[in-house]
Motif scaffolding. Structure first.
Motif, PDB file in Angstrom:
ATOM      1  N   ARG A  88      46.710  43.280  43.257  1.00 53.54           N
ATOM      2  CA  ARG A  88      46.385  43.341  44.749  1.00 53.54           C
ATOM      3  C   ARG A  88      46.568  42.061  45.462  1.00 53.54           C
ATOM      4  O   ARG A  88      47.358  41.732  46.175  1.00 53.54           O
ATOM      5  N   ILE A  89      46.532  40.624  44.475  1.00 55.16           N
ATOM      6  CA  ILE A  89      46.859  39.225  44.699  1.00 55.16           C
ATOM      7  C   ILE A  89      48.039  38.401  44.705  1.00 55.16           C
ATOM      8  O   ILE A  89      47.934  37.694  44.838  1.00 55.16           O
ATOM      9  N   GLY A  90      48.548  39.335  43.343  1.00 59.96           N
ATOM     10  CA  GLY A  90      49.968  38.736  42.498  1.00 59.96           C
ATOM     11  C   GLY A  90      49.446  38.451  40.904  1.00 59.96           C
ATOM     12  O   GLY A  90      48.806  37.571  40.997  1.00 59.96           O
ATOM     13  N   ARG A  91      50.768  37.939  40.555  1.00 55.86           N
ATOM     14  CA  ARG A  91      51.008  37.493  39.292  1.00 55.86           C
ATOM     15  C   ARG A  91      50.545  36.295  39.270  1.00 55.86           C
ATOM     16  O   ARG A  91      49.170  36.339  38.290  1.00 55.86           O
ATOM     17  N   LYS A  92      50.829  35.556  39.839  1.00 51.54           N
ATOM     18  CA  LYS A  92      50.934  33.986  39.601  1.00 51.54           C
ATOM     19  C   LYS A  92      49.825  33.232  40.378  1.00 51.54           C
ATOM     20  O   LYS A  92      49.138  32.313  39.603  1.00 51.54           O
ATOM     21  N   ASN A  93      49.024  33.837  40.763  1.00 51.96           N
ATOM     22  CA  ASN A  93      47.423  33.050  41.555  1.00 51.96           C
ATOM     23  C   ASN A  93      46.521  33.573  39.976  1.00 51.96           C
ATOM     24  O   ASN A  93      46.266  32.746  39.580  1.00 51.96           O
ATOM     25  N   ILE A  94      47.099  34.334  39.520  1.00 48.14           N
ATOM     26  CA  ILE A  94      45.166  34.495  39.129  1.00 48.14           C
ATOM     27  C   ILE A  94      46.348  34.441  37.159  1.00 48.14           C
ATOM     28  O   ILE A  94      44.836  33.494  36.523  1.00 48.14           O
ATOM     29  N   LEU A  95      47.365  33.765  37.289  1.00 50.56           N
ATOM     30  CA  LEU A  95      47.417  32.924  35.520  1.00 50.56           C
ATOM     31  C   LEU A  95      47.721  31.042  35.765  1.00 50.56           C
ATOM     32  O   LEU A  95      47.224  31.301  35.155  1.00 50.56           O
ATOM     33  N   LEU A  96      47.066  30.947  37.464  1.00 51.31           N
ATOM     34  CA  LEU A  96      46.852  29.751  37.703  1.00 51.31           C
ATOM     35  C   LEU A  96      44.989  28.984  36.975  1.00 51.31           C
ATOM     36  O   LEU A  96      44.842  28.693  36.639  1.00 51.31           O
ATOM     37  N   TYR A  97      44.385  30.527  37.698  1.00 46.99           N
ATOM     38  CA  TYR A  97      43.072  30.573  37.774  1.00 46.99           C
ATOM     39  C   TYR A  97      42.548  30.588  35.775  1.00 46.99           C
ATOM     40  O   TYR A  97      42.239  30.283  35.818  1.00 46.99           O
ATOM     41  N   THR A  98      43.341  31.536  35.597  1.00 43.15           N
ATOM     42  CA  THR A  98      42.928  32.131  33.683  1.00 43.15           C
ATOM     43  C   THR A  98      43.251  31.048  33.155  1.00 43.15           C
ATOM     44  O   THR A  98      42.499  30.292  31.914  1.00 43.15           O
ATOM     45  N   LEU A  99      44.161  29.945  33.446  1.00 43.15           N
ATOM     46  CA  LEU A  99      44.385  28.770  32.750  1.00 43.15           C
ATOM     47  C   LEU A  99      43.241  27.780  32.514  1.00 43.15           C
ATOM     48  O   LEU A  99      42.898  27.056  31.592  1.00 43.15           O
ATOM     49  N   SER A 100      43.156  27.529  34.072  1.00 41.06           N
ATOM     50  CA  SER A 100      42.278  26.316  34.059  1.00 41.06           C
ATOM     51  C   SER A 100      40.533  26.691  34.007  1.00 41.06           C
ATOM     52  O   SER A 100      40.063  26.812  33.054  1.00 41.06           O
TER      53      SER A 100
END
Length: 437
Positions: A88-100
């Motif tokens: 829904r909101i894109g791959r890039k944003n999610i990857l920043l959340y998961t790493l943090s």
């Protein structure tokens, strides 16, 4: 969001961004896997003594492996949750959340008091933080693959995608190497007292590096195109299961064998070599580190070969090779000869990682963009839930109830590999499919 996504696409040449996405995904994935893998190694050697010291040693090992399995229980939940958001909101944003999230959970594991300090609260907090580790990795693993796959040239998707899964071998090598150095320099007593915390406390620095790298990558062309067309689903997970149930099930079964066997090697084997065979812990870490360094090249080999002969033939060849090695694995370990043990571990890990090289393309290509994250994550994390987390516990339980006879674990590996082979044979070839559909 539409304007932001549209403007990101043309700022960097396509091939350059594809390479940048591959590097960012590989480095970020490796950083997260270091924490996840380090937990497995420490769970096999230290945690039974410091978090479950009140239990019988055999029960303590089972309890430590049970906390290891909690991470795999959380992975499907994280995969499904972040998968829906990613569609829904894109791959890039999610990857920043998961790493943090992964970095924060791992850092706090390094800060945990032991059972002797705070009693039952210690293993309880350990379980909670392990759950958060798994939840983060559930979204990370698929998202990193899709970030690379959707940027990659069509005729090199296997090769580009394979670099993502070098992260698991690279992290296993780095984690094993770090633990080898720590156990060798500190000694068993100091390592058990505080040295085991170091890999987890370093998570803070690793997360800073990973976030910096990922901020320099744009959203994927496939997602931008789907978003511009208004093709995103309100509940992509439901759509994926409604339209592609057979695909999700086949991919899940295919991935059960590499998942189960990988944790037989990287987690259970450490316990078996040190506890049952009575061999030094640091030497076991060194063998595992060397084997995983070699396996990095077999991951890339698997992806490159699949671009030439197809995903299905490459998976079939690698699965048969894995079965042949699994049948003799514990016989080779039982020699107690370190050269033979290293060969056994390297051959087993290497054959598994050929399949890891194919996996990103194999899991991404069957799904359209609007449900790709959800469908791929459901299959990938589902396999980890089904066999990844329970495998060390199952192997320890089987060994204890078979009087120390390892043929039961060999049989377990043969069953899951056989099921995966059947699923591979039943699957179509996907190399030719357009990933922007």
């Amino acid at each position: 969001m539409t304007d932001t996504l549209t403007m990101e696409a043309p700022t960097t040449p396509k091939n350059s961004m594809a390479k940048r996405a591959t590097v960012a995904s590989t480095v970020g994935s490796a950083l997260e896997w270091i924490d996840f893998t380090a937990y497995g190694a420490v769970a096999a050697t230290v945690f039974p003594k410091i978090f479950f010291s009140q239990m019988d040693p055999n029960i303590g090992i089972l309890a430590a492996f049970a906390t290891f399995g909690i991470g795999f229980f959380a992975r499907p939940l994280g995969g499904l949750f972040f998968g829906m958001l990613g569609d829904r909101i894109g791959r890039k944003n999610i990857l920043l959340y998961t790493l943090s999230l992964m970095g924060a959970a791992s850092f706090l594991i390094g800060c945990l008091p032991t059972y002797s300090t705070i009693g039952f609260a210690a293993p309880l907090c350990l379980v909670l933080l392990r759950f958060l580790q798994g939840f983060a990795l559930g979204g990370e693993a698929t998202g990193a693959q899709l970030m690379t796959m959707e940027h990659a040239p069509q005729n090199r998707r296997g090769l580009y995608g394979s670099f993502i899964n070098t992260g698991s071998s690279l992290s296993a090598a780095l984690a094993s190497g770090m633990l080898f150095v720590l156990t060798s320099t500190l000694g068993a007593e100091q390592f058990q007292a505080w040295g085991w915390r170091i890999p987890f406390l370093l998570s803070f620095l690793l997360v800073v590096v990973g976030i910096y790298i990922r901020l320099r990558v744009s959203e994927t062309p496939a997602f931008i195109q789907a978003h511009a067309k208004g093709a995103e689903e309100r509940v992509p997970l439901v759509k994926a299961f409604a339209q592609y149930p057979g695909t999700i099930f086949r991919l899940l079964i295919i991935w059960c064998a590499p998942t189960a066997c990988f944790y037989v090697i990287t987690v259970f084997s450490l316990s078996y070599i040190t506890k049952n065979l009575g061999l030094p812990t640091q030497t076991a870490f060194l063998c595992l580190m060397g084997a995983n360094l070699i396996a990095i090249f077999t991951v890339i080999l698997g992806g490159a070969v699949s671009d030439r002969i197809g995903r299905k033939p490459t998976m079939l060849i690698a699965s048969v090779l894995t079965l042949a090695i699994a049948l003799s694995y514990f016989t080779l370990l039982d020699t107690k000869n370190w050269y033979v043990i290293f060969f056994a571990i390297a051959a087993f890990v290497g054959s598994l990682q050929i399949q890891s090289g194919v996996q990103p393309a194999l899991f991404a290509e069957p799904f359209p963009t609007n449900v790709r994250y959800s469908g791929s994550a459901a299959a990938y994390t589902g396999a980890n839930l089904l066999v990844g987390g329970p495998t060390p516990f199952i192997c320890a339980w089987l060994l204890q109830h078979a009087g120390g006879q390892t043929w039961v674990i060999t049989a377990f590996c043969a069953v899951v590999i056989g099921a995966s082979l059947i699923a591979i044979i039943a699957s179509p070839e996907t190399r030719h499919l357009d990933i922007k559909r």
